[in-house]
Design a protein around this motif. Sequence first.
Motif, PDB file in Angstrom:
ATOM      1  N   GLY A 116     -35.452  20.056  37.068  1.00  0.00           N
ATOM      2  CA  GLY A 116     -36.169  21.356  36.426  1.00  0.00           C
ATOM      3  C   GLY A 116     -36.970  22.252  37.499  1.00  0.00           C
ATOM      4  O   GLY A 116     -36.938  22.101  38.556  1.00  0.00           O
ATOM      5  N   ASP A 121     -37.697  16.341  35.094  1.00  0.00           N
ATOM      6  CA  ASP A 121     -37.615  17.222  33.188  1.00  0.00           C
ATOM      7  C   ASP A 121     -39.844  15.835  33.044  1.00  0.00           C
ATOM      8  O   ASP A 121     -39.628  15.040  33.057  1.00  0.00           O
ATOM      9  N   PRO A 122     -40.019  17.127  32.133  1.00  0.00           N
ATOM     10  CA  PRO A 122     -41.053  16.356  31.377  1.00  0.00           C
ATOM     11  C   PRO A 122     -41.093  15.287  30.883  1.00  0.00           C
ATOM     12  O   PRO A 122     -41.650  14.441  30.753  1.00  0.00           O
ATOM     13  N   VAL A 123     -39.645  15.143  29.949  1.00  0.00           N
ATOM     14  CA  VAL A 123     -39.993  13.846  29.055  1.00  0.00           C
ATOM     15  C   VAL A 123     -38.564  12.765  29.695  1.00  0.00           C
ATOM     16  O   VAL A 123     -39.057  11.531  29.859  1.00  0.00           O
ATOM     17  N   LEU A 176     -33.420  17.549  26.927  1.00  0.00           N
ATOM     18  CA  LEU A 176     -34.313  17.999  27.724  1.00  0.00           C
ATOM     19  C   LEU A 176     -34.842  18.891  27.598  1.00  0.00           C
ATOM     20  O   LEU A 176     -34.639  20.166  26.252  1.00  0.00           O
ATOM     21  N   ASP A 177     -35.943  19.429  28.454  1.00  0.00           N
ATOM     22  CA  ASP A 177     -35.969  20.451  28.946  1.00  0.00           C
ATOM     23  C   ASP A 177     -35.201  21.839  28.934  1.00  0.00           C
ATOM     24  O   ASP A 177     -33.993  21.158  29.701  1.00  0.00           O
ATOM     25  N   PRO A 178     -34.559  22.992  28.498  1.00  0.00           N
ATOM     26  CA  PRO A 178     -33.927  23.658  28.315  1.00  0.00           C
ATOM     27  C   PRO A 178     -34.017  24.452  30.005  1.00  0.00           C
ATOM     28  O   PRO A 178     -32.825  24.364  30.335  1.00  0.00           O
ATOM     29  N   ALA A 179     -34.548  24.159  31.193  1.00  0.00           N
ATOM     30  CA  ALA A 179     -34.506  24.492  32.329  1.00  0.00           C
ATOM     31  C   ALA A 179     -34.084  23.640  33.108  1.00  0.00           C
ATOM     32  O   ALA A 179     -33.520  23.561  34.355  1.00  0.00           O
ATOM     33  N   THR A 180     -33.713  22.076  32.175  1.00  0.00           N
ATOM     34  CA  THR A 180     -33.227  21.106  33.302  1.00  0.00           C
ATOM     35  C   THR A 180     -31.928  21.296  33.631  1.00  0.00           C
ATOM     36  O   THR A 180     -30.781  21.222  32.542  1.00  0.00           O
ATOM     37  N   GLN A 272     -41.517   8.757  32.014  1.00  0.00           N
ATOM     38  CA  GLN A 272     -42.485   9.351  31.850  1.00  0.00           C
ATOM     39  C   GLN A 272     -43.780   9.099  30.629  1.00  0.00           C
ATOM     40  O   GLN A 272     -44.112   8.629  29.938  1.00  0.00           O
TER      41      GLN A 272
END
Length: 440
Positions: A116, A121-123, A176-180, A272
């Motif tokens: 990220g 990734d936050p998740v 996923l986070d869109p930026a990952t 996480q």
Amino acid sequence: MRAMRIVGLALAAIMLGGLALVASGQAEQSRIAGLPQDVLSQPMQGVHSAILAKFNYGLGLFRHVREPSRRADGSVEGLGPLHNAQSCFACHIRDGRGAMPDDGAETVGLVFNLVGPDGPDPVYGNQLQDRAVDGLLPEGRPVVDWHETEIHFADGAPIALRAPRFSIADLAYGPLDPATRIEARLAPQLVGLGLLEAVDEHALAALADPDDADGDGISGRLNLVEAEEGLVAGRFGWSATAPSLEAQSAKAAHLDMGLTAPGFEAPGGDCQPAQAACRALAHSDRLDLSANDIFLMAFYVAHLGLPDRPREQDGEVAAGEAVFGTLGCGACHRPVLTTSLDAPPEFADRTIAPFTDLLLHDMGPDLAGPRGSEWRTPPLWGIGLTEQVSGVTRYLHDGRARNFAEAIAWHGGEAEAARNRFLALDARERAALYAFLGAL
């Protein structure tokens, strides 16, 4: 499979002796005939019994197939709730490289790092875990699609290059986070690492030229990482992020198997805070691996013995070594390093031929990942045994190259000039180069 021809190279110096190199005449590969598949899993020759005892303890830990067990409180021990493998050996096939078969069979030893903009990734964390204990869903299923193009040598001979496209199917915990971004890493071979750990950091620093002060187009640099003693040279992993085999072993156990170890003590491995079910299954009252466990696992890897190169090379292999030098490959794949006088006795004051400088080099946009285009120069010793040990040949950090020709042709950045010289070789020179690499 193409017909193979004997090139007549006596391998008396190789551990089992009396063998012969088999190379494909105009093909991209060479391999050793007659060697057992576990040739890369032997201990260093000539070490005393106390070293062999530790080696065998470490071997047991390295190959142990871990099974999860439920504790009275409902938590799981013995294996992370989320994981990629149940043993180190499962990814490093017979201590060699991972495998990416062409027939649709399961990829072995390929992991997806999740990068990220501000960390993991936050998740899903640092790495996709595609396996889980009973009662928990794996994070997802890694998918590799290929886009193939063709380039040509100067004489018109083709090279088919496969560019991978990575994605994840069946995400179990939301998007996923869109930026990952995904960065795939294939498990590397393990032999010779104790000798590389014994090379003095100052010797590596002397090879670095981060600003290309000599104007040769090669600007390798040390990757300095945090350790207990301060900033030290990273030398293990595709990006040289681990300063020692112990650090690399502990990190791999944590991310790949979800095990806690000194320095990697977060319960549940990489799960996480957003993964409540994984966190609920994780135990936190003791480490899965002790400091001594990590020491013995690293000791095993450090003391794996590498088969020697042939003492007497045949003409084609010798010609290939000359081609290797003419191309300029040795500017990064350094043929010779010397280990430190202060290293343990079995490693100290030795001249070795790993064909690496352990430095980071810019490999150009075609090999760039979400963290950039710098990669540590991988050692080449033992590369000719890849098919014999792993069952298939896959090279570069994400396994995209199926043979020597593809691996070289993907080189860019600092290696672009060498790559262009390679594409100008005629068929005879190419065959000699492949024979040389196959003999390493």
